[in-house]
Design a protein around this motif. Sequence first.
Motif, PDB file in Angstrom:
ATOM      1  N   ILE A 214      76.524  83.361  23.985  1.00  0.00           N
ATOM      2  CA  ILE A 214      77.784  84.235  23.933  1.00  0.00           C
ATOM      3  C   ILE A 214      78.668  83.821  23.369  1.00  0.00           C
ATOM      4  N   SER A 215      80.039  83.655  22.454  1.00  0.00           N
ATOM      5  CA  SER A 215      80.772  83.343  22.319  1.00  0.00           C
ATOM      6  C   SER A 215      81.600  83.937  23.500  1.00  0.00           C
ATOM      7  N   ALA A 216      82.798  83.260  23.512  1.00  0.00           N
ATOM      8  CA  ALA A 216      83.611  83.638  24.123  1.00  0.00           C
ATOM      9  C   ALA A 216      84.770  84.145  24.089  1.00  0.00           C
ATOM     10  N   ARG A 217      85.065  83.740  23.062  1.00  0.00           N
ATOM     11  CA  ARG A 217      86.427  84.141  22.246  1.00  0.00           C
ATOM     12  C   ARG A 217      86.522  83.371  20.760  1.00  0.00           C
ATOM     13  N   GLU A 218      86.858  84.556  19.929  1.00  0.00           N
ATOM     14  CA  GLU A 218      86.846  84.690  18.389  1.00  0.00           C
ATOM     15  C   GLU A 218      88.364  84.271  18.482  1.00  0.00           C
ATOM     16  N   TYR A 219      87.916  83.316  17.310  1.00  0.00           N
ATOM     17  CA  TYR A 219      89.089  82.290  17.097  1.00  0.00           C
ATOM     18  C   TYR A 219      89.971  83.446  15.664  1.00  0.00           C
ATOM     19  N   VAL A 220      90.514  83.998  15.592  1.00  0.00           N
ATOM     20  CA  VAL A 220      90.559  85.225  14.359  1.00  0.00           C
ATOM     21  C   VAL A 220      91.871  86.673  15.227  1.00  0.00           C
ATOM     22  N   ASP A 221      92.462  86.584  13.825  1.00  0.00           N
ATOM     23  CA  ASP A 221      93.505  87.337  14.099  1.00  0.00           C
ATOM     24  C   ASP A 221      92.881  88.838  14.386  1.00  0.00           C
TER      25      ASP A 221
END
Length: 343
Positions: A214-221
């Motif tokens: 899992i990607s726990a966080r997306e680094y995009v607006d």
Amino acid sequence: MDHLFTPFTIKGLELKNRVVMPPMCQYAVKSKDGIVNDWHYIHYVSRAIGGASLIIIEMTDIEPDGRITNFDLGLWSDEQIAPLKRIVDAIHANGAKVGIQIAHAGRKAEDAETPVAPSAIPYDDKSKTPRELTTEETKQMVEKFRLAAERAVKADVDTIEIHGAHGYLIHQFQSAYTNKRTDEYGQDKTRFGRQVIEAVKSVIPDSMPLIMRISAREYVDSGYGLEESIAFSEAYRDAGVDMFHISSGGEGPILAHGRPGTHVAYQVPMAREFKQALHVPVIAVGRLDEPSLANAVVGNDEAELVAVGRGMLRNPYWTLEAAAKLGKEIQYPGVYGLGFGIK
């Protein structure tokens, strides 16, 4: 107290230590047929000789157009089973257990003539615009995951990891950033991932744990954060996931203000949050190459397992070196103990 060289068991998977080789694409298929070759054999078996307890074979795709490139591995054909089993058997013979990561790249399939995705949104301005999957095609994609898992079981793997991270197809469905659908797969963004989990569970033994990355966080607006990822992962846990492999990022261009840290262990706090919130074992990953740090992650109960990627790319025997540095007694393969002063 637990440490990096204590054993760990989850369901029927018994590991001799807590060191995992995470899946890392090799882009080394020569004939574009998705079949492993001698490069993969040497690459994976050497890490088993090098002491890792669990080797997770790289992103292996469920259909030809699901590959990032035409040089990636596949499990869409029965012809791919026997060559894979040869590697699995050799890893087992050298004291490690084997997982395999099954996946579909979705809109990030660079060599597909027309990539497919939940919605017709390109990854960036240099990427092809994907075709939106129909509802029926989405259901067929679930079946392709099931068939790939079935082939993995025939190859005698010990566990399967479903790739729900790094901006690939399952990630694309679970994210409001990339899923603009109005059908059942848009109304419930966990639906596709849950159906894949249930399909895979239907063909693996009850004793085999199912892992999900899992990607726990997306680094995009407008991308999701930790609270949202824990919520959809709770649905995945209830569908049958036994352990989560916690990474982050992968969707859209990484913006300066949201760029993940370059410091060591920057993703460990997210792994700890998942472990505490979902009450399931987790694998931590991300710049954990220093043995004392990897040992502390386990010793401080932040994760059950530690994945060491770049460290094992540099050194197939990272685990043996770590045991020596930490002063842990292990069984060295063959005469390798002589290199560490063991007579």
